[in-house]
Design a protein around this motif. Structure first.
Motif, PDB file in Angstrom:
ATOM      1  N   LEU A  67       0.819  -1.209   0.000  1.00  0.00           N
ATOM      2  CA  LEU A  67       0.000   0.000   0.000  1.00  0.00           C
ATOM      3  C   LEU A  67       0.855   1.261   0.000  1.00  0.00           C
ATOM      4  O   LEU A  67       0.438   2.291  -0.542  1.00  0.00           O
ATOM      5  N   THR A 125       1.282   2.453  -3.380  1.00  0.00           N
ATOM      6  CA  THR A 125       0.046   2.672  -4.130  1.00  0.00           C
ATOM      7  C   THR A 125      -0.487   4.057  -3.792  1.00  0.00           C
ATOM      8  O   THR A 125      -1.097   4.261  -2.744  1.00  0.00           O
ATOM      9  N   PHE A 181      -4.905   5.939  -2.788  1.00  0.00           N
ATOM     10  CA  PHE A 181      -6.059   5.078  -2.527  1.00  0.00           C
ATOM     11  C   PHE A 181      -6.788   5.601  -1.279  1.00  0.00           C
ATOM     12  O   PHE A 181      -6.173   6.094  -0.333  1.00  0.00           O
ATOM     13  N   CYS A 222      -8.595   0.428   1.607  1.00  0.00           N
ATOM     14  CA  CYS A 222      -8.193  -0.953   1.324  1.00  0.00           C
ATOM     15  C   CYS A 222      -8.963  -1.865   2.263  1.00  0.00           C
ATOM     16  O   CYS A 222      -8.904  -1.707   3.486  1.00  0.00           O
ATOM     17  N   HIS A 277      -3.731  -7.807  -4.423  1.00  0.00           N
ATOM     18  CA  HIS A 277      -3.703  -6.341  -4.378  1.00  0.00           C
ATOM     19  C   HIS A 277      -4.399  -5.857  -5.649  1.00  0.00           C
ATOM     20  O   HIS A 277      -3.795  -5.801  -6.697  1.00  0.00           O
ATOM     21  N   LYS A 335     -10.357  -2.679   7.372  1.00  0.00           N
ATOM     22  CA  LYS A 335     -10.277  -1.567   6.431  1.00  0.00           C
ATOM     23  C   LYS A 335      -9.168  -0.606   6.831  1.00  0.00           C
ATOM     24  O   LYS A 335      -9.109  -0.167   7.988  1.00  0.00           O
ATOM     25  N   ILE A 352      -9.114  -0.605  -2.882  1.00  0.00           N
ATOM     26  CA  ILE A 352      -8.240  -1.750  -3.111  1.00  0.00           C
ATOM     27  C   ILE A 352      -8.735  -2.914  -2.275  1.00  0.00           C
ATOM     28  O   ILE A 352      -9.146  -2.746  -1.122  1.00  0.00           O
ATOM     29  N   SER A 363      -7.566  -6.789  -0.867  1.00  0.00           N
ATOM     30  CA  SER A 363      -6.446  -7.712  -0.681  1.00  0.00           C
ATOM     31  C   SER A 363      -6.945  -8.961   0.022  1.00  0.00           C
ATOM     32  O   SER A 363      -7.682  -8.873   1.013  1.00  0.00           O
TER      33      SER A 363
END
Length: 298
Positions: free
Chosen positions: A98, A101, A104, A107, A142, A163, A200, A202
Motif C-alpha cells: 500500500l 500505491t 487510494f 483498502c 492487491h 479496512k 483496493i 487484498s
C-alpha cells in the motif's frame, strides 16, 4: 518504505486484551501512532508507553470512541481495531504494498474469525468468502476494484477492523461512526465503500477477530438495543438514494440479510416492535429500489 499508519483502539473494561494488542502493535513497528480511547472503563486504562490515551468521561459506545480517536490521528492512513482483536503478520506485507500505491482511499482486506476456527476453518465466514469469490477476488493480493466489484464487496459484513482508510478522505467526506449502542459501524462501512474514489481489495488475512458468545457481551444483546439496527439502515438508505441503482440493489440484499439475522433469537418482548420497524423500513426501501427478497446470509 512504510505506510504512514495510525491504529485507533476503543476499549471498555478490557485491559488484558488491550495490553496484548498494544504490545503486538508496538512490536510490529507498523504504526506511527497508537491511539487508545478509554470509553469510561470502571478501572481507567493506565498510561502506556508509546500510546496516545484519550479518556471519555461517560460510556458512549464504540462509535463515539472511534470518532474521538479519529480526531487525534495525524497519520495519512488509519486502521480501527477492537481491544480483543489480534494483529497478524500479513498486515506488514500488505502495508508495504500500500505504501507504493498512491492516492487510494480505502483498502479492504480479509480476516479470520474465531467462530470459523471452532469449526476447523481459518478465515472469513462462508457468506463473506462467497462474496469475494463472486467478485473474482479470492486470489486478489492487491487489486483496484471496479464499480461492479465494489457493489459486491459492500455486501460483506460491516466491520471496521478490516479496512485501512485515508485519513483526509474520511475528513473531507465527513465520514464518522454512528453513536448508537449497536451497529455503529454499519454506516461507516457503506460510506467508505460508496464514496471512495479508489478502493483496493487484498486477500491477505491481516486480523483475527474473536466472536463472543455470552449474552452479557454488548454485541450479543437481543433486547431493545438491537432495534437501533433500523436507525443505521435507514441512515444508509437515505445516503445512498442519489446513487445509481446498483448501489440500491446491493444495499437491499445486505439489509434483507441483516434484518433476518438480527431477528433471530430476539427477546419476545421486542419482537412486535422489531417487526413494525422492519415493515416500515422495507416500505421506505421502495423509494430507492424494489424491496429485496428475504435472505439467510447472516
Amino acid at each position: 518504505m512504510r505506510l504512514d499508519l495510525a491504529l485507533v483502539i476503543p476499549v471498555h473494561d478490557d485491559l488484558p486484551g488491550l495490553t496484548r494488542l498494544v504490545g503486538e502493535a508496538r512490536q510490529s513497528g507498523l504504526f506511527r501512532q497508537i491511539i487508545v480511547v478509554d470509553d469510561a472503563s470502571p478501572l481507567p486504562v493506565p498510561a502506556m508507553e508509546g500510546v496516545t490515551l484519550c479518556r471519555l468521561p461517560d460510556n458512549r459506545g464504540a462509535g463515539a470512541a472511534r470518532n474521538a480517536g479519529l480526531d487525534l490521528v495525524d497519520c495519512t492512513h488509519v486502521l480501527f481495531f477492537d481491544a480483543d482483536d489480534t494483529l497478524l503478520p500479513e498486515l506488514s506485507r500488505l502495508t508495504e504494498h500500500l505504501a507504493e500505491t498512491p492516492n487510494f482511499d480505502l483498502c479492504q482486506f480479509k480476516y479470520a474469525q474465531s467462530s470459523e476456527l471452532r469449526h476447523g476453518h481459518w478465515g472469513q465466514p462462508d457468506y463473506d468468502e462467497a462474496v469475494w469469490a463472486e467478485a473474482g477476488l479470492s486470489l486478489a493480493r492487491h487489486k483496484v476494484l471496479s464499480p461492479a466489484q465494489r457493489h459486491l464487496i459492500a455486501q460483506t459484513a460491516n466491520y471496521p477492523w478490516n479496512k485501512i482508510c485515508r485519513t483526509e478522505f474520511l475528513r473531507a467526506e465527513g465520514i464518522r461512526f454512528m453513536e448508537i449502542p449497536l451497529h455503529n459501524d454499519l454506516a461507516f462501512h457503506w460510506r467508505v465503500l460508496s464514496r471512495a474514489k479508489t478502493v483496493i481489495a487484498s486477500d491477505r488475512i491481516c486480523t483475527y477477530h474473536r466472536v463472543h458468545t455470552g449474552r452479557a457481551h454488548l454485541t450479543n444483546r437481543r433486547g431493545h438495543e438491537r432495534l437501533c439496527v433500523f436507525d443505521a439502515l435507514d441512515t444508509v438508505r437515505r445516503e445512498l438514494a442519489p446513487l445509481d441503482p446498483d448501489w440500491h440493489a446491493a444495499f437491499a440484499a445486505f439489509a434483507s440479510a441483516l434484518v433476518t439475522w438480527a431477528r433471530q433469537g430476539l427477546d419476545e418482548a421486542s419482537l412486535d416492535r422489531f417487526d413494525r420497524l422492519s415493515e416500515q423500513f422495507f416500505e421506505n426501501m421502495k423509494e430507492t429500489g424494489s424491496p429485496p427478497a428475504r435472505s439467510d446470509k447472516f
